[in-house]
Design an enzyme around this catalytic site. Structure first.
Site, mmCIF file in Angstrom:
data_model
loop_
_atom_site.group_PDB
_atom_site.id
_atom_site.type_symbol
_atom_site.label_atom_id
_atom_site.label_comp_id
_atom_site.label_asym_id
_atom_site.label_seq_id
_atom_site.Cartn_x
_atom_site.Cartn_y
_atom_site.Cartn_z
ATOM 1 C CG HIS A 117 -2.040 0.951 1.179
ATOM 2 N ND1 HIS A 117 -1.990 2.154 1.832
ATOM 3 C CD2 HIS A 117 -3.234 0.922 0.538
ATOM 4 C CE1 HIS A 117 -3.121 2.810 1.605
ATOM 5 N NE2 HIS A 117 -3.894 2.094 0.819
ATOM 6 C CG HIS A 168 -11.274 5.536 1.675
ATOM 7 N ND1 HIS A 168 -10.289 6.413 1.273
ATOM 8 C CD2 HIS A 168 -10.630 4.393 2.016
ATOM 9 C CE1 HIS A 168 -9.112 5.811 1.340
ATOM 10 N NE2 HIS A 168 -9.290 4.584 1.789
ATOM 11 C CG HIS A 173 -7.987 5.502 5.879
ATOM 12 N ND1 HIS A 173 -7.037 4.573 6.198
ATOM 13 C CD2 HIS A 173 -8.547 5.070 4.720
ATOM 14 C CE1 HIS A 173 -7.013 3.614 5.277
ATOM 15 N NE2 HIS A 173 -7.928 3.889 4.366
ATOM 16 C CG PHE A 221 -2.521 7.155 1.274
ATOM 17 C CD1 PHE A 221 -3.732 6.629 1.694
ATOM 18 C CD2 PHE A 221 -2.534 8.187 0.348
ATOM 19 C CE1 PHE A 221 -4.933 7.125 1.211
ATOM 20 C CE2 PHE A 221 -3.727 8.692 -0.144
ATOM 21 C CZ PHE A 221 -4.921 8.158 0.292
ATOM 22 C CG HIS A 260 -9.553 -0.464 2.016
ATOM 23 N ND1 HIS A 260 -9.951 0.212 0.881
ATOM 24 C CD2 HIS A 260 -8.764 0.381 2.710
ATOM 25 C CE1 HIS A 260 -9.397 1.413 0.886
ATOM 26 N NE2 HIS A 260 -8.676 1.543 1.977
HETATM 27 CU CU LIG Z 1 -7.911 3.214 2.395
#
Ligand SMILES: [Cu+2]
Length: 541
Positions: free
Chosen positions: A140, A296, A300, A317, A330
């Site tokens: 990721h 989303h 997070h 991220f 997810h």
């Molecule tokens: Cu994500």
């Protein structure tokens, strides 16, 4: 496609719908720093043209090109290990039993034990094994934080965020993660669970809190989370750091349902849901879909630690997938993709399905992932569009937000802002548009922001009094833009575009025939500076 007859009606309709071409804008009257940081751009930044040596084909890149990722926390080494065997093309495995992805809060104790065992084994693998948990998290990071940017292969930019690859990229990532866990416990029926944070039902256990198993089991725990958000605190799907005191549970549930409705039900078009198209050579590929913005990005941020500079782990991220809760988070987004496809594209008339992109640049785009046999596998977007083909489905859950259309008009008592057109409204033409699934879209163009800073603003139609404390459970709320920091670019200032479906809002406000509408942007939390180049309203299918 829009038929010829409809097209001619559309041209006529354009005349009757001046709102399509005239959009009077009033920026939020926020105070102090925010007022200074939110304004119309007076010029455009110089954007470096990205040169592409080949079509978007991440399946042919060489992993040795990977460099350290540029992240808001500095350089991070998250390159995947080199493959010892040649890349293989993905083939659907029809021999596997079909798997059922269940909501975390309803898992049996046997299933939880199996799940924990799988993660124990994954974390115990040698550090350089691509199936190792840290290596999974690195995928990721490498795809999304620029580890491949210097090579100009575009591996980062074509990765999983802020464009039309968001949903398919993450589906593939989870697919291989699930297959690796299944193979480690030698159970091909194993499926990832999903964190059902969109479910506001007050059941026991609660679906919309951090599930207990991620707090009580060391292998699923992560030090870098926000302890203020541990149960019984309900997930805030429109969360922004520094946003004041928490609201009551009943209010939070209403807000969450309203946000889901506006961000997902109202995202009727392909572009609204999936995000912006990204073709080889695009210099400005950035434009996230409504779901990627919220819930989303917001979930997070809500999960990550407020004591860490960038809300690690989940809030940024490069570190997000280091938290085991990333995967059920997810999985729920992946489930929402399947739910989105069951909803009608049109607001009136017989059911018309919502549509995938048909563009070959999307369907044939490729990514690389390591599979359960440590082989590097080349996958295509087109092979990820049906979960049944990939061998799994989601347990049916009642999605109450599908009908949670806000009905309260916040500005009902204030002076009307609408200037009605003197022309008589073309009701028949409007109905034809609705039946064909045309949607009126508010486009905010040239949104320039610092990608290393968290940025959020909410959008209201004809409610200039909207402020940070305004509910999203009102007709006037059109949607929200949320940025999660990363450094996916040369320089930190990047340009993006925001789109929101506003047909429903305009109809509820009686603005279908208005000469103009007022758009209010409300910066939320400690947003970084944002500028805009322009605004327009257009039709989109
Ligand atoms: Cu994500």
């Amino acid at each position: 496609m829009v038929g010829d007859s409809l097209l001619s009606r559309l041209l006529v309709t354009k005349f009757y719908f001046p709102v399509q071409i005239l959009c009077f804008l009033l920026l939020s009257t926020a105070t102090g720093r925010r007022e200074a940081s939110l304004g119309l751009a007076t010029g455009s930044l110089q954007q470096e043209q990205q040169g592409w040596a080949r079509p978007i084909d991440n399946g042919t890149i060489d992993l040795e090109w990977c460099t350290q990722a540029e992240t808001p926390a500095g350089k991070v080494g998250c390159c995947p290990p080199r493959s010892k065997t040649p890349v293989v093309d993905f083939v659907h495995n029809t021999q596997l039993p079909s798997r059922l992805r269940q909501p975390v809060h309803l898992l049996s104790s046997d299933y939880i034990a199996k799940y924990i065992r799988a993660y124990e084994l994954m974390k115990a693998l040698p550090p350089d094994d691509p199936r190792n948990f840290d290596q999974q998290a690195n995928i990721h990071c490498a795809y999304c934080d620029g580890a491949f940017l210097e090579t100009e292969t575009g591996w980062c930019l074509t990765g999983g965020h802020r464009n039309w690859f968001f949903f398919p990229w993450h589906r593939w990532f989870l697919y291989f993660h699930e297959r690796i866990l299944a193979s480690l416990i030698e159970d091909d029926t194993f499926a990832l669970p999903f964190w059902n944070w969109d479910n506001q039902f007050a059941s026991d256990p609660l679906p919309n809190v951090i599930p207990q198993m991620y707090l009580t089991n060391p292998v699923l725990f992560d030090d870098f989370r926000n302890p203020d958000h541990f149960p019984p605190r309900l997930a805030d799907l429109n969360f922004v750091p520094g946003d004041g005191a928490p609201i009551s549970d009943s209010k939070q549930r209403e807000e969450n349902n309203a946000l889901m409705y506006k961000q997902l039900v109202n995202a009727r078009t392909t572009r609204l849901f999936y995000g912006k198209e990204y073709h080889p050579g695009d210099s400005k590929p950035d434009g996230l879909g409504t779901i990627e913005s919220a819930p989303h990005n917001t979930v997070h941020k809500w999960t990550g630690s407020s004591a860490k500079p960038h809300f690690e782990d989940m809030g940024v991220f490069y570190s997000a997938a280091r938290d085991p809760i990333f995967y059920p988070h997810h999985a729920n987004l992946d489930r929402l993709w399947t739910v989105w496809k069951t909803l009608p594209r049109n607001r009136k008339g017989p059911f018309r399905p919502r549509r995938d992109y048909k563009d070959l640049d999307w369907l044939n785009a490729t990514f690389l992932f390591y599979d359960e046999k440590r082989r590097l596998v080349r996958v295509r977007v087109r092979d990820a569009l049906k979960t049944e083909q990939l061998g799994y489905r989601y347990q049916d859950i009642h999605n109450a937000w599908v009908t949670a259309r806000p009905s309260t008009v916040a500005g009902a008592k204030s002076k009307p802002l609408v200037s009605a057109s003197p022309d008589s409204p073309p009701t028949a033409a409007a109905d034809v548009i609705e039946e064909f699934g045309e949607a009126e879209i508010l486009v905010i163009q040239g949104v320039e922001l610092d990608y290393n800073k968290a940025t959020k603003f909410d959008v209201y139609i004809n409610y200039p009094n909207a402020n940070e404390n305004t509910s999203v459970n009102v007709v006037e709320f059109a949607g929200t833009f949320v940025n999660v920091p990363d450094s996916a670019g040369k320089g930190h200032i990047m340009e993006t575009e925001m789109r929101l479906g506003i047909s429903d809002t305009l109809e509820q406000l009686g603005l279908e025939d208005a000469d103009y509408i007022v758009v209010t942007l409300v910066p939320r939390g400690s947003s970084g500076p944002v500028t805009f180049k322009g605004f327009k309203i257009k039709y989109e299918t």
